[in-house]
Design a protein around this motif. Sequence first.
Motif, mmCIF file in Angstrom:
data_model
loop_
_atom_site.group_PDB
_atom_site.id
_atom_site.type_symbol
_atom_site.label_atom_id
_atom_site.label_comp_id
_atom_site.label_asym_id
_atom_site.label_seq_id
_atom_site.Cartn_x
_atom_site.Cartn_y
_atom_site.Cartn_z
ATOM 1 N N ALA A 114 0.823 -1.202 0.000
ATOM 2 C CA ALA A 114 0.000 0.000 0.000
ATOM 3 C C ALA A 114 0.860 1.256 0.000
ATOM 4 C CB ALA A 114 -0.941 0.003 1.197
ATOM 5 N N GLU A 115 1.930 1.213 0.748
ATOM 6 C CA GLU A 115 2.847 2.348 0.756
ATOM 7 C C GLU A 115 4.035 1.977 -0.119
ATOM 8 O OE1 GLU A 115 3.910 3.461 4.704
ATOM 9 O OE2 GLU A 115 1.877 3.165 5.433
ATOM 10 N N SER A 116 4.622 2.951 -0.765
ATOM 11 C CA SER A 116 5.744 2.648 -1.653
ATOM 12 C C SER A 116 7.033 2.401 -0.871
ATOM 13 C CB SER A 116 5.948 3.799 -2.637
ATOM 14 O OG SER A 116 6.227 4.990 -1.928
ATOM 15 N N THR A 117 6.977 2.478 0.467
ATOM 16 C CA THR A 117 8.179 2.292 1.278
ATOM 17 C C THR A 117 8.236 0.945 1.984
ATOM 18 O OG1 THR A 117 7.131 3.375 3.160
ATOM 19 C CG2 THR A 117 8.442 4.762 1.686
ATOM 20 N N SER A 118 7.199 0.117 1.857
ATOM 21 C CA SER A 118 7.235 -1.180 2.530
ATOM 22 C C SER A 118 6.404 -2.213 1.781
ATOM 23 C CB SER A 118 6.724 -1.053 3.972
ATOM 24 O OG SER A 118 5.356 -0.746 3.980
ATOM 25 N N GLN A 119 6.713 -3.468 2.073
ATOM 26 C CA GLN A 119 5.974 -4.596 1.523
ATOM 27 C C GLN A 119 5.529 -5.455 2.706
ATOM 28 O OE1 GLN A 119 9.614 -5.521 -0.987
ATOM 29 N NE2 GLN A 119 7.997 -6.533 -2.152
ATOM 30 N N GLY A 120 4.358 -6.057 2.596
ATOM 31 C CA GLY A 120 3.887 -6.894 3.688
ATOM 32 C C GLY A 120 3.154 -8.125 3.196
ATOM 33 N N LEU A 121 3.260 -9.191 3.961
ATOM 34 C CA LEU A 121 2.531 -10.425 3.693
ATOM 35 C C LEU A 121 1.819 -10.811 4.983
ATOM 36 C CD1 LEU A 121 2.129 -12.577 1.416
ATOM 37 C CD2 LEU A 121 3.840 -13.943 2.636
ATOM 38 N N TRP A 122 0.496 -11.007 4.928
ATOM 39 C CA TRP A 122 -0.353 -11.279 6.085
ATOM 40 C C TRP A 122 -0.975 -12.666 5.969
ATOM 41 C CZ3 TRP A 122 -1.915 -7.112 9.488
ATOM 42 C CH2 TRP A 122 -1.411 -5.863 9.133
ATOM 43 N N TRP A 123 -1.109 -13.381 7.091
ATOM 44 C CA TRP A 123 -1.810 -14.659 7.124
ATOM 45 C C TRP A 123 -2.230 -14.957 8.559
ATOM 46 C CZ3 TRP A 123 3.362 -14.062 7.139
ATOM 47 C CH2 TRP A 123 4.113 -14.789 8.047
ATOM 48 N N ILE A 124 -3.100 -15.934 8.718
ATOM 49 C CA ILE A 124 -3.511 -16.396 10.046
ATOM 50 C C ILE A 124 -2.767 -17.708 10.293
ATOM 51 C CG2 ILE A 124 -5.424 -17.141 11.511
ATOM 52 C CD1 ILE A 124 -5.652 -14.211 10.671
ATOM 53 N N ASN A 125 -1.998 -17.779 11.391
ATOM 54 C CA ASN A 125 -1.226 -19.007 11.624
ATOM 55 C C ASN A 125 -2.082 -20.091 12.273
ATOM 56 O OD1 ASN A 125 -1.209 -18.674 14.452
ATOM 57 N ND2 ASN A 125 0.915 -18.008 14.531
ATOM 58 N N LYS A 126 -1.508 -21.255 12.451
ATOM 59 C CA LYS A 126 -2.265 -22.417 12.939
ATOM 60 C C LYS A 126 -2.806 -22.234 14.355
ATOM 61 C CE LYS A 126 1.989 -24.654 14.312
ATOM 62 N NZ LYS A 126 3.090 -25.356 13.756
ATOM 63 N N ASN A 127 -2.256 -21.282 15.123
ATOM 64 C CA ASN A 127 -2.729 -21.031 16.491
ATOM 65 C C ASN A 127 -3.727 -19.883 16.561
ATOM 66 O OD1 ASN A 127 -1.058 -23.076 17.529
ATOM 67 N ND2 ASN A 127 0.681 -21.678 17.542
ATOM 68 N N GLY A 128 -4.170 -19.392 15.403
ATOM 69 C CA GLY A 128 -5.158 -18.326 15.379
ATOM 70 C C GLY A 128 -4.582 -16.931 15.525
ATOM 71 N N PHE A 129 -3.277 -16.811 15.487
ATOM 72 C CA PHE A 129 -2.643 -15.494 15.539
ATOM 73 C C PHE A 129 -2.611 -14.896 14.137
ATOM 74 C CE2 PHE A 129 -1.110 -17.134 19.496
ATOM 75 C CZ PHE A 129 -0.807 -16.031 20.284
ATOM 76 N N THR A 130 -2.802 -13.586 14.048
ATOM 77 C CA THR A 130 -2.580 -12.886 12.790
ATOM 78 C C THR A 130 -1.079 -12.670 12.682
ATOM 79 O OG1 THR A 130 -4.712 -11.769 12.929
ATOM 80 C CG2 THR A 130 -3.061 -10.789 11.467
ATOM 81 N N ALA A 131 -0.493 -13.119 11.581
ATOM 82 C CA ALA A 131 0.951 -13.001 11.382
ATOM 83 C C ALA A 131 1.212 -12.144 10.156
ATOM 84 C CB ALA A 131 1.565 -14.390 11.201
ATOM 85 N N ARG A 132 2.312 -11.436 10.196
ATOM 86 C CA ARG A 132 2.698 -10.657 9.022
ATOM 87 C C ARG A 132 4.203 -10.465 9.007
ATOM 88 N NH1 ARG A 132 0.185 -7.193 12.640
ATOM 89 N NH2 ARG A 132 1.197 -5.225 13.102
#
Length: 163
Positions: A114-132
């Motif tokens: 979204a910003e031209s200064t960073s990249q991100g990858l988001w997912w929900i891990n097997k324990n229900g935590f939001t990870a990025r």
Amino acid sequence: MKRLIRLLGWLIVILALFELATDWPDPPNPPIEHTFEEPIVFPFEITRRYSEIDIAKPHYMHQFVFHYVNEETTQELRYIVHRVVDEPDDIEDISSYGDQFVLADGTSAFYDEAESTSQGLWWINKNGFTARIIYYIDGNSVELDNETRLPVQQLINLANQTL
């Protein structure tokens, strides 16, 4: 009978005063024991590694931030894992975060630039935590271009190491 009612009235007053004067301990904090797999192979050399634990509100949210830095090139990756403690079954909707990819275990991950200064990858891990995993240069102040931007597959490879 009046005497009994007065006695009960005084007993209630005494119990109320005792309750006000008693310093009951705060409820105990929930145990904070989580195990996370961290990436071990990176797309650049790591010269400094550190982590933060954000549990300012232990009954509400637990957040863990792992930093992987190259101090010479100022490249940094942050692996952030968080969950609202009171709502462990309420999974965050991350599908609006960007383009969808699939991790090695079949988990959906969403790429965001979204910003031209960073990249991100988001997912929900097997324990229900939001990870990025967030990648940026020089404290998120350098605009990424074709030479400094990581291929999405490298972010996916990092995420696959945490599964």
